[in-house]
Design an enzyme around this catalytic site. Structure first.
Site, PDB file in Angstrom:
ATOM      1  N   LYS A   1       0.989  -1.331  -0.194  1.00  0.00           N
ATOM      2  CA  LYS A   1      -0.057  -0.127   0.133  1.00  0.00           C
ATOM      3  C   LYS A   1       0.908   1.342  -0.338  1.00  0.00           C
ATOM      4  CE  LYS A   1      -4.537   0.901   0.110  1.00  0.00           C
ATOM      5  NZ  LYS A   1      -5.357   0.566  -0.997  1.00  0.00           N
TER       6      LYS A   1
ATOM      7  N   GLY B   1     -21.185   5.835   3.415  1.00  0.00           N
ATOM      8  CA  GLY B   1     -20.696   6.227   2.505  1.00  0.00           C
ATOM      9  C   GLY B   1     -21.112   6.237   1.469  1.00  0.00           C
TER      10      GLY B   1
ATOM     11  N   GLY C   1     -20.146   7.110  -1.812  1.00  0.00           N
ATOM     12  CA  GLY C   1     -19.105   7.740  -3.514  1.00  0.00           C
ATOM     13  C   GLY C   1     -19.149   6.720  -3.784  1.00  0.00           C
TER      14      GLY C   1
ATOM     15  N   VAL D   1     -17.363   3.261  -4.056  1.00  0.00           N
ATOM     16  CA  VAL D   1     -18.224   2.183  -3.426  1.00  0.00           C
ATOM     17  C   VAL D   1     -19.542   1.996  -2.978  1.00  0.00           C
ATOM     18  CG1 VAL D   1     -17.366   0.218  -2.222  1.00  0.00           C
ATOM     19  CG2 VAL D   1     -15.841   1.405  -3.517  1.00  0.00           C
TER      20      VAL D   1
END
Length: 355
Positions: A81, A183, A185, A187
């Protein structure tokens, strides 16, 4: 920044690479947790951290999660990452992206990057001008693997939620099942749209209240304030924003039977999985349910590396294994009385040679 090996989230990482390019202003951390199964694959997060230690913590936790995610998805990839420490204005320039691409190239193929929070497909195209070790690039043709991995992440989460509803609630459909989505967004919004088509009762929340409200109007759902969603009475809580949201305090206030969403590292600390388990709340380990995006990215990258073609159909076939893997985890949890996150961790650790 303190020595990374003294951090509680350091887990015998192979590489923790701090990148500083003064000309472009780039400050980044690239963490490789394991390359046992292949090059460490995981997206790049572009985020402003008032305390850089939080960026290090994210890089360590997220790279470990990618090791587990890729292993459990059956991909020949390790875990890595990157975190770009954005300034307060979140200044992103071509020079900064070029410097980051050079840093990825400097790792000689041990790390493969792609989109994550704050990074777009266009940004990955810019990075690809400096390194070939990048994925999430526009699909080369209709039906080919490639492009924004967000929609594929959403598909896997949607399928995982349906599996959780079957396992915990004994229902073969989400029709009328109340699902609270945190959330909205790329996804979370994708998950909500898929669930809405199946007739789920949806309540939505986002730190951008106008975005949640617009999606709620589109889907005939309800929107609530961001600070309400975690305590809302519902059948399923689906966290699809940032991680570390499940701790002693928040778990005590949950009023749900299932937690199943795409946010990475939802458990603030490892023992919070048992806290959920003791409350009788079914947990879908995040790195298993949210693997759709990395499946897309890895399929695209491996095909391009090997000079072969890969289609979207292959990506969908791999994503279809997510519910089966979750059911295996939950069944073992039921049989042994072990929290699902512990079962999943043990399986993943065996796969990466750390069992």
């Amino acid at each position: 920044m303190t020595a990374f090996w003294t951090e509680p989230d350091f887990d015998d990482h192979e590489v923790v690479h701090v990148v500083r390019d003064r000309n472009s202003g780039l400050m980044a951390i690239i963490a490789l947790h394991s390359t046992h199964l292949g090059p460490g694959a995981g997206g790049t997060r572009f985020w402003h951290y008032p305390d850089p230690k939080d960026g290090l913590r994210d890089a360590l936790r997220l790279s470990r999660g990618m090791s587990y995610k890729n292993a459990m998805a059956g991909l020949p990839m390790g875990g890595g990452k990157a975190v770009i420490l954005a300034d307060e204005a979140r200044t992103k320039t071509p020079e900064l992206l070029a410097a980051f691409g050079d840093a990825v190239e400097g790792l000689g193929g041990r790390y493969v990057t792609a989109e994550d929070v704050g990074i777009s497909e266009a940004d990955m195209v810019a990075v690809s001008k400096r390194t070939s070790h990048v994925s999430g690039l526009p699909a080369p043709g209709e039906g080919s693997a490639g492009g924004d991995p967000g929609p594929f992440t959403a598909i896997g989460i949607y399928q995982g939620i349906k599996a959780a509803v079957r396992h915990k609630l004994g229902k073969d459909s989400v029709q009328g099942v109340h699902i609270a989505v945190q959330g909205t967004g790329s996804v979370g919004g994708g998950v909500a749209r898929l669930l809405a088509k199946d007739g789920a009762k949806l309540t939505l929340a986002d730190i951008h209240a106008d975005r949640a409200a617009a999606l709620a109007e589109e889907l005939g759902a309800k929107a609530v304030a961001a600070d309400e969603i975690m305590t809302l009475p519902c059948d399923v809580l689906s966290p699809n924003a940032l991680g570390a949201i499940l701790d002693e305090d928040s778990i005590a206030k949950l009023d749900t039977a299932i937690v199943a969403g795409g946010a990475n590292n939802q458990l603030a600390r490892a023992h919070h999985g048992k806290t959920l388990f003791d409350r009788g709340i079914l947990f879908a380990p995040d790195y298993v349910i949210n693997a759709g995006g990395i499946i897309s990215v890895a399929t695209e990258y491996l095909a391009r590396r090997d000079g072969v073609s890969a289609g979207v159909e292959e990506v969908h076939q791999r994503i279809a294994n997510i519910p089966e893997r979750l059911e295996e985890i939950w069944s073992k949890s039921d049989e042994t009385g072990t929290p699902p996150d512990v079962v999943a961790d043990r399986m993943a650790q065996e796969l990466i040679g750390r069992g």
